[in-house]
Design a protein around this motif. Structure first.
Motif, PDB file in Angstrom:
ATOM      1  N   TYR A  82       1.008  -0.971  -0.007  1.00 25.88           N
ATOM      2  CA  TYR A  82      -0.379   0.149  -0.730  1.00 25.88           C
ATOM      3  C   TYR A  82       0.656   1.154   0.653  1.00 25.88           C
ATOM      4  O   TYR A  82       1.957   0.940  -0.012  1.00 25.88           O
ATOM      5  N   LYS A  83       0.043   2.088  -0.485  1.00 22.63           N
ATOM      6  CA  LYS A  83       0.482   3.918   0.077  1.00 22.63           C
ATOM      7  C   LYS A  83      -0.780   4.764  -0.068  1.00 22.63           C
ATOM      8  O   LYS A  83      -1.729   4.794  -0.150  1.00 22.63           O
ATOM      9  N   PHE A  84       0.230   4.742   1.738  1.00 20.83           N
ATOM     10  CA  PHE A  84      -1.119   6.121   1.526  1.00 20.83           C
ATOM     11  C   PHE A  84      -0.702   7.773   1.786  1.00 20.83           C
ATOM     12  O   PHE A  84       0.787   8.054   2.403  1.00 20.83           O
ATOM     13  N   VAL A  85      -1.277   8.513   0.996  1.00 23.45           N
ATOM     14  CA  VAL A  85      -0.582  10.018   1.742  1.00 23.45           C
ATOM     15  C   VAL A  85      -1.891  11.127   1.816  1.00 23.45           C
ATOM     16  O   VAL A  85      -3.304  10.209   1.293  1.00 23.45           O
ATOM     17  N   SER A  86      -1.010  11.544   2.777  1.00 24.56           N
ATOM     18  CA  SER A  86      -2.195  12.801   3.241  1.00 24.56           C
ATOM     19  C   SER A  86      -2.058  13.855   3.882  1.00 24.56           C
ATOM     20  O   SER A  86      -0.952  13.933   4.404  1.00 24.56           O
ATOM     21  N   GLY A  87      -3.302  15.014   4.416  1.00 22.65           N
ATOM     22  CA  GLY A  87      -2.463  16.569   4.065  1.00 22.65           C
ATOM     23  C   GLY A  87      -3.499  17.109   4.550  1.00 22.65           C
ATOM     24  O   GLY A  87      -4.775  16.497   4.796  1.00 22.65           O
ATOM     25  N   LEU A  88      -3.172  18.080   5.225  1.00 22.57           N
ATOM     26  CA  LEU A  88      -3.867  19.332   5.594  1.00 22.57           C
ATOM     27  C   LEU A  88      -3.696  20.672   5.128  1.00 22.57           C
ATOM     28  O   LEU A  88      -2.261  20.572   5.209  1.00 22.57           O
ATOM     29  N   TYR A  89      -4.559  21.038   4.088  1.00 28.52           N
ATOM     30  CA  TYR A  89      -4.208  22.458   3.515  1.00 28.52           C
ATOM     31  C   TYR A  89      -4.632  23.921   4.653  1.00 28.52           C
ATOM     32  O   TYR A  89      -6.355  23.332   4.739  1.00 28.52           O
ATOM     33  N   TYR A  90      -4.095  25.034   3.823  1.00 23.15           N
ATOM     34  CA  TYR A  90      -4.713  26.121   4.571  1.00 23.15           C
ATOM     35  C   TYR A  90      -4.256  27.125   3.495  1.00 23.15           C
ATOM     36  O   TYR A  90      -3.222  27.427   2.902  1.00 23.15           O
ATOM     37  N   TYR A  91      -5.200  27.778   3.215  1.00 25.45           N
ATOM     38  CA  TYR A  91      -5.081  28.832   2.094  1.00 25.45           C
ATOM     39  C   TYR A  91      -5.336  30.352   2.016  1.00 25.45           C
ATOM     40  O   TYR A  91      -6.933  29.909   2.892  1.00 25.45           O
ATOM     41  N   ASP A  92      -4.357  31.380   2.330  1.00 24.55           N
ATOM     42  CA  ASP A  92      -5.259  32.426   2.444  1.00 24.55           C
ATOM     43  C   ASP A  92      -4.939  33.784   1.779  1.00 24.55           C
ATOM     44  O   ASP A  92      -3.616  34.037   1.291  1.00 24.55           O
ATOM     45  N   GLY A  93      -5.826  34.059   1.168  1.00 23.30           N
ATOM     46  CA  GLY A  93      -5.719  35.156  -0.404  1.00 23.30           C
ATOM     47  C   GLY A  93      -5.890  36.343  -0.541  1.00 23.30           C
ATOM     48  O   GLY A  93      -7.177  36.113   0.189  1.00 23.30           O
ATOM     49  N   GLU A  94      -5.664  37.079  -0.628  1.00 17.70           N
ATOM     50  CA  GLU A  94      -6.260  39.059  -1.241  1.00 17.70           C
ATOM     51  C   GLU A  94      -5.643  39.722  -2.526  1.00 17.70           C
ATOM     52  O   GLU A  94      -4.967  39.387  -2.847  1.00 17.70           O
ATOM     53  N   SER A  95      -7.109  39.446  -3.195  1.00 21.00           N
ATOM     54  CA  SER A  95      -7.085  40.236  -4.630  1.00 21.00           C
ATOM     55  C   SER A  95      -7.340  41.244  -4.614  1.00 21.00           C
ATOM     56  O   SER A  95      -8.671  40.973  -4.795  1.00 21.00           O
ATOM     57  N   CYS A  96      -7.056  41.996  -5.549  1.00 19.38           N
ATOM     58  CA  CYS A  96      -7.586  43.117  -5.404  1.00 19.38           C
ATOM     59  C   CYS A  96      -7.183  44.224  -6.504  1.00 19.38           C
ATOM     60  O   CYS A  96      -6.173  43.525  -7.374  1.00 19.38           O
ATOM     61  N   GLY A  97      -7.834  44.701  -7.064  1.00 19.17           N
ATOM     62  CA  GLY A  97      -7.766  45.267  -8.546  1.00 19.17           C
ATOM     63  C   GLY A  97      -8.356  46.997  -9.060  1.00 19.17           C
ATOM     64  O   GLY A  97      -9.642  47.304  -7.943  1.00 19.17           O
ATOM     65  N   GLN A  98      -8.606  47.345  -9.506  1.00 15.87           N
ATOM     66  CA  GLN A  98      -8.872  48.573  -9.679  1.00 15.87           C
ATOM     67  C   GLN A  98      -8.517  49.145 -11.449  1.00 15.87           C
ATOM     68  O   GLN A  98      -7.577  48.715 -12.594  1.00 15.87           O
ATOM     69  N   PHE A  99      -9.902  49.114 -12.307  1.00 12.33           N
ATOM     70  CA  PHE A  99      -9.820  49.587 -14.645  1.00 12.33           C
ATOM     71  C   PHE A  99     -10.688  50.387 -14.465  1.00 12.33           C
ATOM     72  O   PHE A  99     -11.853  50.795 -13.575  1.00 12.33           O
ATOM     73  N   GLU A 100     -10.172  51.109 -15.261  1.00  9.19           N
ATOM     74  CA  GLU A 100     -11.023  52.102 -15.735  1.00  9.19           C
ATOM     75  C   GLU A 100     -10.991  51.884 -17.081  1.00  9.19           C
ATOM     76  O   GLU A 100     -10.413  51.374 -17.812  1.00  9.19           O
ATOM     77  N   ALA A 101     -12.646  51.810 -17.620  1.00  9.24           N
ATOM     78  CA  ALA A 101     -13.047  52.082 -18.563  1.00  9.24           C
ATOM     79  C   ALA A 101     -13.098  52.630 -19.385  1.00  9.24           C
ATOM     80  O   ALA A 101     -14.952  53.679 -19.106  1.00  9.24           O
ATOM     81  N   ILE A 102     -11.814  53.120 -20.028  1.00 11.13           N
ATOM     82  CA  ILE A 102     -11.979  55.167 -20.866  1.00 11.13           C
ATOM     83  C   ILE A 102     -12.661  55.316 -22.277  1.00 11.13           C
ATOM     84  O   ILE A 102     -12.772  54.177 -23.122  1.00 11.13           O
ATOM     85  N   LEU A 103     -14.225  55.739 -21.841  1.00 11.84           N
ATOM     86  CA  LEU A 103     -14.919  55.464 -23.646  1.00 11.84           C
ATOM     87  C   LEU A 103     -14.878  57.373 -23.334  1.00 11.84           C
ATOM     88  O   LEU A 103     -16.107  58.276 -23.972  1.00 11.84           O
ATOM     89  N   GLY A 104     -13.956  57.827 -23.509  1.00 14.25           N
ATOM     90  CA  GLY A 104     -13.694  59.291 -23.851  1.00 14.25           C
ATOM     91  C   GLY A 104     -13.989  59.716 -25.613  1.00 14.25           C
ATOM     92  O   GLY A 104     -15.366  61.684 -24.793  1.00 14.25           O
ATOM     93  N   VAL A 105     -14.278  59.319 -26.431  1.00 15.74           N
ATOM     94  CA  VAL A 105     -14.771  59.983 -27.359  1.00 15.74           C
ATOM     95  C   VAL A 105     -16.749  60.156 -27.130  1.00 15.74           C
ATOM     96  O   VAL A 105     -16.839  60.405 -27.624  1.00 15.74           O
ATOM     97  N   LEU A 106     -17.215  59.181 -26.133  1.00  9.38           N
ATOM     98  CA  LEU A 106     -18.399  58.925 -26.582  1.00  9.38           C
ATOM     99  C   LEU A 106     -18.831  60.324 -25.359  1.00  9.38           C
ATOM    100  O   LEU A 106     -20.016  60.474 -26.055  1.00  9.38           O
ATOM    101  N   GLY A 107     -18.024  60.563 -24.276  1.00  6.63           N
ATOM    102  CA  GLY A 107     -17.728  61.091 -23.372  1.00  6.63           C
ATOM    103  C   GLY A 107     -18.522  62.403 -23.990  1.00  6.63           C
ATOM    104  O   GLY A 107     -18.777  63.269 -23.975  1.00  6.63           O
ATOM    105  N   GLN A 108     -17.818  62.454 -25.023  1.00  7.72           N
ATOM    106  CA  GLN A 108     -17.490  64.322 -25.875  1.00  7.72           C
ATOM    107  C   GLN A 108     -18.436  64.395 -26.260  1.00  7.72           C
ATOM    108  O   GLN A 108     -19.259  65.748 -26.488  1.00  7.72           O
TER     109      GLN A 108
END
Length: 758
Positions: free
Chosen positions: A367-393
């Motif tokens: 036999y082969k036995f594999v086992s484990g405990l796992y913990y993940y902590d993540g923070e994913s942030c961001g920002q984007f600007e959808a610039i529609l300048g010609v339409l705004g003008q």
């Protein structure tokens, strides 16, 4: 749109001739070849070291020597050697990956979205696609695991997993320098080495790389002056330090630090239609573009990992792995690719993650036995600007921007175990399961600003960003999920060279909130994939022919998808995220290696998949009636056929060994988008040839590599913001222009690499 079809190169014909011609050679020289055999390939697909032929999993392993001899420099090139696999540099950047295996993956790289194919550096999971197009520095091998790996690898591996395994230290003093020059001004320099601090106890290793290349094309016009107008260029530095301490024969510690900084320009897309708002015709080259944004771009990654491995006894080991990783990516993506701000998207991605894993392995006679405990902590942030300048003008304003920002913070806890047990001399079974608890918190800010706004002051010359939050918070919520993902399989060892296996496995992709939400919409639930496999691992002709074949069927349920809602004006960018339906796929994967003579090795791999959507449910925003629109959907980034034919020939001489490699890789037709795709890439083939020389003393080496010999043009990404008309034309989409954009794979390149080691 231009039609681009694959061409059958003379090289492919030559390889086919070699395949048939060497059958005769094999017959004439059978006595000489009787003692030859293929080398044993070791993998860690099941989190323990095993022979490739013993693992009842569809896995491809490419060694460091093979990568070097074929001139493979980035992880995306590995797709050529793994059936039913897509690994591409994402649209807009060099470093963001788009990964699909067996039709399962994730195309949108926005923060908050979860991967469909897991990327790993050794035992550390890389949660975000930014920076995941890894340059191969101090590599031992790359493993591609196909099919859901939910038991041992956990969430977000519903398509499979890619493992980047770095080279273990030998304990001896070593140093290697390698330089490359090539097409488009390529200039690469890599330094790697190791030396003992305390003999047989403490070792330190390092790797440093500087990778530069001019652009394949250029930005023909730009609204900004005094900037670098190269398109598809490369400017990357990478560093790695490893410290290993062998405290005793049974206790081992390893510390790893790595950092990558990619300052390559943002990639400009190829306009497949001329602009109707400005002078931006279809360029002559698919690598040329136009832009109204800065061309600079940046991806900065830094990671630390620590591993402790204790051999408790001869058959029991305990392992602990800790990691932390940060990434920061300010980027400029011009969706419309003109010199006017018609649809520009400057953005920032800012991610952090940390993981802990404890693994207990135990082995017995049966036999082969594999086992484990796992913990993940993540923070994913961001920002984007959808610039529609010609339409705004046009609306009488100074400009127009839809600003979206926010964070998606998540924790994940899991426990897993897998047992492989010999039922008899020939029969064995594998049974495993993983239980995962996920929690996610999300905040989304979204709104319109009647001006052209950028993420930071100084983004363009003279720009000063107004202080404070400019748009309202539309979503602030949290959710949690738990999942049980089992695996069960049976193996039949007919003899020492032939094994049959069958398995059932489950995997899931985590639930998530919509990072582009315009209202407080609920989170989408996790996706699930159920997979059945029937396979064969075999070696024939006294271990000179290796043939591994897998049949598979998968059921992909609760698929997450962004649907675009119609708005009252063309400035609306309203989208909702939901679980829209299901898809299925069935196929075959076959990999062959034949040692024809002492000097000649022939390889072939083949993949076929028949995949489609079963149901796609949407709701009419006016009537509230639910309807099925699966006839408008296709599986993206997934050709029906992929195959690779290769030959490796060694010439021994008084000045050293020469190793010649030739291959022909073919991908069938595929679409770039799932819903109403207007971008389809016709089938195409890539011919590659290389020659690698090793000096007789083993210190010097040189390699000459020609890739994409026939200079094929092939699309790997794009944007579509137009609507087809009955007469064959297109109606303008968001921003008011014909935004139909393609991004393309590398053209023909030639490079020469020279290395020295001692």
């Amino acid at each position: 749109m231009k039609s681009r079809t694959g061409k059958i190169s003379y090289l492919a014909i030559a390889i086919a001739a070699a395949l048939s011609g060497n059958v005769a050679m094999a017959a004439e020289d059978s006595a000489e070849k009787a003692n030859q055999s293929l080398e044993r390939i070791e993998v860690t697909a099941r989190k323990s070291i095993e022979s490739l032929q013993e693992v009842p999993v569809a896995v491809t392993s490419i060694s460091a020597d093979e990568l070097s001899e074929k001139g493979i420099s980035v992880i995306t090139e590995v797709q050529q050697f793994s059936p039913n696999t897509t690994l591409q540099a994402s649209r807009g950047t060099n470093s963001t990956i788009t990964a699909f295996i067996r039709g399962v993956g994730q195309q949108d790289p926005l923060w908050g979205y979860e991967a469909g194919v897991g990327i790993y550096i050794n035992d550390v999971y890389i949660a975000r696609p930014q920076g995941a197009v890894l340059d191969l520095l101090d590599i031992e091998r790359v493993e591609v695991l196909r099919g859901p790996q939910g038991t041992l690898y956990g969430k977000n591996t519903i398509g499979g997993a890619i493992k980047y395994v770095t080279k273990a230290m030998s304990g001896d003093a070593e140093f290697k320098v390698q330089g490359t020059v090539g097409s488009y001004g390529q200039k690469d320099l890599k330094l790697t080495g190791q030396f003992p601090i305390i003999d047989d106890k403490l070792f330190i290793g390092f790797g440093v790389a500087s990778l530069e290349r001019d652009g394949f094309g250029e930005f023909l016009t730009s609204a900004l002056s005094n900037q670098d107008n190269e398109n598809y260029n490369k400017d990357l530095t990478a560093s790695r330090i490893t410290l290993e301490y062998h405290a005793t024969e049974d206790l081992f510690f390893s510390f790893n630090w790595d950092k990558t900084k990619d300052k390559s320009n943002s990639k400009g897309g190829y306009r497949l239609l001329p602009s109707i708002l400005t002078n931006a015709p279809v360029p002559d080259s698919v690598f040329d573009s136009y832009t109204s944004l800065p061309t600079w771009n940046e991806v900065e990654l830094e990671g630390i990992s620590f591993t402790a491995n204790w051999s408790v006894s001869d058959n029991t080991s305990l392992k602990y792995v800790y990691s932390t990783r940060d990434s920061y990516s300010p980027t400029n993506i011009d969706f419309d690719n003109t010199s006017l701000p018609i649809f520009d998207v400057p953005a920032i991605y800012d991610d952090e993650q940390s993981t802990h894993e404890i693994q207990l392995n135990n082995y017995g006679e049966n036999y082969k036995f594999v086992s484990g405990l796992y913990y993940y902590d993540g923070e994913s942030c961001g920002q984007f600007e959808a610039i529609l300048g010609v339409l705004g003008q046009a609306l009488g304003a100074a400009g127009l921007t839809r600003e979206v920002s926010g964070c998606s913070n998540s924790t994940s806890k899991a426990a897993y175990a897998q047992l492989s047990y010999d039922l008899s001399e020939k029969w064995s079974m594998t049974v495993g399961a993983r239980y995962t608890q996920d929690e996610k918190q999300a905040i989304v800010n979204n709104g319109l600003i009647f001006d052209n706004v950028y993420p930071e002051s100084g983004w363009i010359p003279g720009y000063v960003r107004p202080e404070g939050q400019l748009v309202p918070t539309v979503l602030d919520d949290e959710a949690d999920w738990s999942k049980f993902t089992p695996r069960i399989g049976f193996e039949y060892q007919a003899n020492s060279d032939l094994m049959f296996f069958t398995s059932f496995a489950q995997g899931f992709k985590s639930g998530t909130f919509n990072p582009r939400a315009t209202t407080a919409e609920p989170a989408a639930n996790p996706e699930d994939v159920d997979s059945i496999e029937l396979g064969m691992k075999s070696e024939w002709l006294e271990n000179r022919l290796r043939a591994n074949v897998t049949l598979f069927s998968l059921d992909h349920k609760d698929r997450q998808y962004i649907s675009v809602l119609p708005g009252t004006t063309s400035s609306d960018l309203n989208q909702r995220l939901g679980n829209i339906g299901s898809s299925e796929g069935q196929g075959i994967e076959a990999e062959f290696t034949y040692l024809a003579t002492d000097s000649l090795m022939l390889t072939a791999n083949f993949g076929y998949i028949d995949s489609s959507f079963n149901e796609v449910y949407d709701t009419d925003p006016v009537t509230g009636v639910q309807f099925d629109k699966s006839d408008r959907f296709s599986i993206a980034n997934t050709p029906d056929y992929t195959y690779n034919l290769g030959a490796n020939y060694t010439i021994e001489s008084e000045v050293g060994d020469f190793i010649l490699n030739a291959s022909y890789y073919y991908r069938g037709d595929y679409v770039l988008f799932e819903e109403d795709s207007l971008l389809t890439q016709d089938g195409y083939g890539l011919a590659n040839v290389s020659v690698k020389w090793y000096s007789t003393d083993g210190n010097w080496s040189a390699g000459l590599h020609v890739k994409n010999l026939t200079d094929e043009e092939y699309m790997i990404g794009g944007y579509q913001f137009v609507a087809p008309l009955p007469d064959g034309g297109y109606a303008p989409g968001l921003g008011g222009d014909n935004t139909l954009i393609g991004y393309f794979g590398d053209p023909r390149t030639v490079s020469l690499t020279v290395g020295y080691q001692f």
